[in-house]
Design a protein around this motif. Structure first.
Motif, PDB file in Angstrom:
ATOM      1  N   VAL A 175       0.853  -1.191   0.000  1.00 32.74           N
ATOM      2  CA  VAL A 175       0.000   0.000   0.000  1.00 32.74           C
ATOM      3  C   VAL A 175       0.889   1.241   0.000  1.00 32.74           C
ATOM      4  N   ALA A 176       0.307   2.344  -0.392  1.00 30.79           N
ATOM      5  CA  ALA A 176       1.047   3.606  -0.449  1.00 30.79           C
ATOM      6  C   ALA A 176       1.044   4.264   0.928  1.00 30.79           C
ATOM      7  N   VAL A 177       2.192   4.273   1.577  1.00 32.03           N
ATOM      8  CA  VAL A 177       2.315   4.848   2.916  1.00 32.03           C
ATOM      9  C   VAL A 177       3.103   6.167   2.831  1.00 32.03           C
ATOM     10  N   PRO A 178       2.561   7.253   3.342  1.00 31.20           N
ATOM     11  CA  PRO A 178       3.330   8.498   3.437  1.00 31.20           C
ATOM     12  C   PRO A 178       4.343   8.390   4.586  1.00 31.20           C
ATOM     13  N   TRP A 179       5.486   7.828   4.300  1.00 25.69           N
ATOM     14  CA  TRP A 179       6.422   7.433   5.339  1.00 25.69           C
ATOM     15  C   TRP A 179       6.897   8.593   6.217  1.00 25.69           C
ATOM     16  N   ARG A 180       7.055   9.747   5.627  1.00 25.03           N
ATOM     17  CA  ARG A 180       7.523  10.874   6.435  1.00 25.03           C
ATOM     18  C   ARG A 180       6.526  11.192   7.538  1.00 25.03           C
ATOM     19  N   GLU A 181       5.253  11.280   7.167  1.00 33.04           N
ATOM     20  CA  GLU A 181       4.218  11.550   8.164  1.00 33.04           C
ATOM     21  C   GLU A 181       4.120  10.415   9.179  1.00 33.04           C
ATOM     22  N   ALA A 182       4.147   9.162   8.686  1.00 32.69           N
ATOM     23  CA  ALA A 182       3.997   8.010   9.581  1.00 32.69           C
ATOM     24  C   ALA A 182       5.124   7.959  10.608  1.00 32.69           C
ATOM     25  N   ILE A 266      -0.922  -0.999  12.405  1.00 32.76           N
ATOM     26  CA  ILE A 266      -1.478   0.335  12.632  1.00 32.76           C
ATOM     27  C   ILE A 266      -1.177   1.253  11.447  1.00 32.76           C
ATOM     28  N   ILE A 267       0.074   1.233  10.971  1.00 35.60           N
ATOM     29  CA  ILE A 267       0.461   2.098   9.852  1.00 35.60           C
ATOM     30  C   ILE A 267      -0.280   1.698   8.577  1.00 35.60           C
ATOM     31  N   ALA A 268      -0.384   0.388   8.313  1.00 34.23           N
ATOM     32  CA  ALA A 268      -1.053  -0.075   7.089  1.00 34.23           C
ATOM     33  C   ALA A 268      -2.528   0.316   7.077  1.00 34.23           C
ATOM     34  N   THR A 269      -3.219   0.136   8.206  1.00 29.28           N
ATOM     35  CA  THR A 269      -4.645   0.487   8.242  1.00 29.28           C
ATOM     36  C   THR A 269      -4.852   1.995   8.271  1.00 29.28           C
ATOM     37  N   ALA A 270      -3.896   2.716   8.849  1.00 23.61           N
ATOM     38  CA  ALA A 270      -3.979   4.183   8.815  1.00 23.61           C
ATOM     39  C   ALA A 270      -3.842   4.698   7.387  1.00 23.61           C
ATOM     40  N   ALA A 271      -2.909   4.096   6.619  1.00 22.54           N
ATOM     41  CA  ALA A 271      -2.648   4.544   5.250  1.00 22.54           C
ATOM     42  C   ALA A 271      -3.759   4.168   4.287  1.00 22.54           C
ATOM     43  N   THR A 272      -4.579   3.190   4.661  1.00 20.20           N
ATOM     44  CA  THR A 272      -5.637   2.726   3.754  1.00 20.20           C
ATOM     45  C   THR A 272      -7.022   3.087   4.291  1.00 20.20           C
ATOM     46  N   LEU A 273      -7.409   2.490   5.406  1.00 27.04           N
ATOM     47  CA  LEU A 273      -8.768   2.684   5.919  1.00 27.04           C
ATOM     48  C   LEU A 273      -8.995   4.115   6.403  1.00 27.04           C
ATOM     49  N   HIS A 274      -8.110   4.603   7.283  1.00 22.73           N
ATOM     50  CA  HIS A 274      -8.271   5.964   7.810  1.00 22.73           C
ATOM     51  C   HIS A 274      -8.217   6.991   6.689  1.00 22.73           C
ATOM     52  N   ALA A 275      -7.273   6.805   5.767  1.00 26.56           N
ATOM     53  CA  ALA A 275      -7.127   7.752   4.658  1.00 26.56           C
ATOM     54  C   ALA A 275      -8.346   7.761   3.745  1.00 26.56           C
ATOM     55  N   ILE A 294      -9.923  -1.017  -1.375  1.00 25.02           N
ATOM     56  CA  ILE A 294      -8.978   0.099  -1.266  1.00 25.02           C
ATOM     57  C   ILE A 294      -7.575  -0.295  -1.708  1.00 25.02           C
ATOM     58  N   ALA A 295      -7.092  -1.437  -1.203  1.00 21.40           N
ATOM     59  CA  ALA A 295      -5.706  -1.836  -1.442  1.00 21.40           C
ATOM     60  C   ALA A 295      -5.576  -3.009  -2.396  1.00 21.40           C
ATOM     61  N   GLY A 296      -6.700  -3.562  -2.855  1.00 19.36           N
ATOM     62  CA  GLY A 296      -6.617  -4.638  -3.837  1.00 19.36           C
ATOM     63  C   GLY A 296      -6.783  -6.012  -3.235  1.00 19.36           C
TER      64      GLY A 296
END
Length: 429
Positions: A175-182, A266-275, A294-296
């Protein structure tokens, strides 16, 4: 052992230099991986979906508290050659032992039911059909593995099952994670003081520091000693350097693995579900299903397979820790290295705990409410049990010269205080 930390660090260096890390890892790795059970995955998914990266820092904060607590329980097993319940029976009032074991048994059975239900639901998402036969099949499989494999074989199976947690590593990189923010939110947290954040914080701490893990690891350290024909360390304190180093390394690696995977979820669900605006997830299978559009399909399937793999690891640990505690309470023969005919009570308790947990999926109990009350019971039990473990581990009559060093005592009491505050917070909220 006054120079406890120095001895362990030096011995750990020698141990890791002379042995493969895979040979060192055992009870600590399995215990840590079992902590990321389907119920835990549901909690981490809900936190990521609801708060994004806002509470990812909790996994870093809880790591040393969790690792030291598990190292204390492992140390008690290594030094005394007995599990937590057996030490309670020998040195403390019987009412304390019975109360602890009863609460543990109830919480474990509820957790078992929730995990079996989540595994069945995850398999249904992957291959379709009714989830009921899947739930029954998983329960039967877990009981058979514990009853008919030797400890050596079973420990190997559990070690391999820890690899199922890598499913969440795959999800993270799919999934596409905004790593800087995370990473910024993880290492430079913003503390929010309101009821929803406090409730989530309590849930995360209650999920990572769980009483059943204390009982399991202490008893598994005893099993490891029997397998390797090593005497309890209070009998042979000269061997304590290498043995405690093995246990400590195993525990810190295992708990680090557990918390890292939790952070990834937490990061994966934040980047997909929360976003995507999905903020209400109440089960691990629901989290997997929500990921599909969302993520395929790949991400959804890997997440669901991870739920099944971690369930196969956690269900036997939950049932096994209950069986160890009950048998130690009554001084019955216990241990996975005993054959079925020699430890009938032990395997009967494993079977009954699993079957009662299984039955919760068929009598109309709301699994979310059941998990909530399981968390309450674990919270009520955790702090006093942690305090009792610290009293055991600092008692020269029990531990001989191998009592806890000052550093572990400080962190241990800090972890106990944190869990006490978390429990009070949970009950108030």
């Amino acid at each position: 052992m006054t120079a406890d930390a120095d001895v362990k660090v030096e011995a750990a260096s020698q141990l890791l230099a002379s042995q493969s890390i895979l040979k060192v890892l055992g009870p600590g790795l399995i215990t840590g991986a079992a902590d990321d059970d389907p119920s835990g995955i549901a909690t981490y998914s809900q936190v990521g979906a609801q708060f994004g990266y806002g509470l990812a820092w909790v996994m870093l904060f809880s790591y040393p508290l969790m690792a030291v607590t598990q190292a204390i329980s492992g140390r008690i097993g290594c030094v005394t050659g007995r599990g937590i319940a057996q030490n309670l029976r020998r040195h403390y009032p019987r009412w304390l032992l019975q109360g602890v074991v009863l609460l543990l048994l109830i919480a474990n059975v509820v957790n078992l039911g929730a995990d079996l239900g989540a595994m069945g639901a995850a398999l249904q998402l992957i291959i379709g059909g009714s989830e009921i036969p899947y739930i029954v099949g998983f329960a039967v499989l877990c009981v058979l593995l514990e009853a008919f494999l030797s400890y050596r074989q079973y420990a190997t199976v559990l070690k391999w099952l820890t690899l199922s947690l890598f499913a969440y590593v795959a999800v993270l990189f799919a999934v596409a994670v905004p790593w800087r923010e995370a990473l910024t939110r993880t290492f430079l947290p913003t503390i929010v003081l309101d009821a929803p954040h406090a409730t989530a914080l309590v849930a995360l701490l209650g999920t990572t520091i769980s009483p059943y893990l204390f009982f399991w690891q202490a008893s598994q350290e005893v099993e490891e000693q029997l397998r390797r024909t090593v005497k309890p360390l209070y009998v042979t304190p000269s061997q304590s350097g290498s043995e405690l180093a093995r246990m400590t390394t195993d525990t810190w690696v295992g708990m680090g693995y557990s918390n890292l995977i939790s952070l990834f979820i937490i990061i994966a669900t934040a980047a997909t579900l929360h976003a995507s605006g999905i903020t209400d997830i109440q089960s691990s299978s629901q989290a997997a299903e929500a990921l599909r559009p969302i993520a395929g399909v790949f991400t959804f399937a890997v997440f669901a397979c991870g739920v099944i793999g971690t369930g196969l690891l956690a269900v036997p640990v939950l049932a096994g820790s209950a069986a160890y505690a009950v048998c130690e309470c009554f001084d019955w023969i216990e241990g996975l290295d005993h054959k079925l005919k020699d430890a009938r009570a032990f395997y009967t308790i494993i079977t009954l705990a699993t079957l009662i947990g299984l039955s919760l999926n068929f009598i109309g109990i709301d699994p979310i409410k059941a998990l909530y009350w399981s968390a309450v019971l674990n919270g009520v039990l955790a702090a006093p049990l942690m305090a009792t473990m610290l009293l055991i581990a600092t008692n020269p009559r029990i531990m001989g010269t191998l009592i806890l060093g000052p550093a572990m005592q400080i962190v241990g009491w800090l972890a106990t205080a944190v869990m006490l505050l978390a429990t009070i917070g949970l009950l108030v909220l």
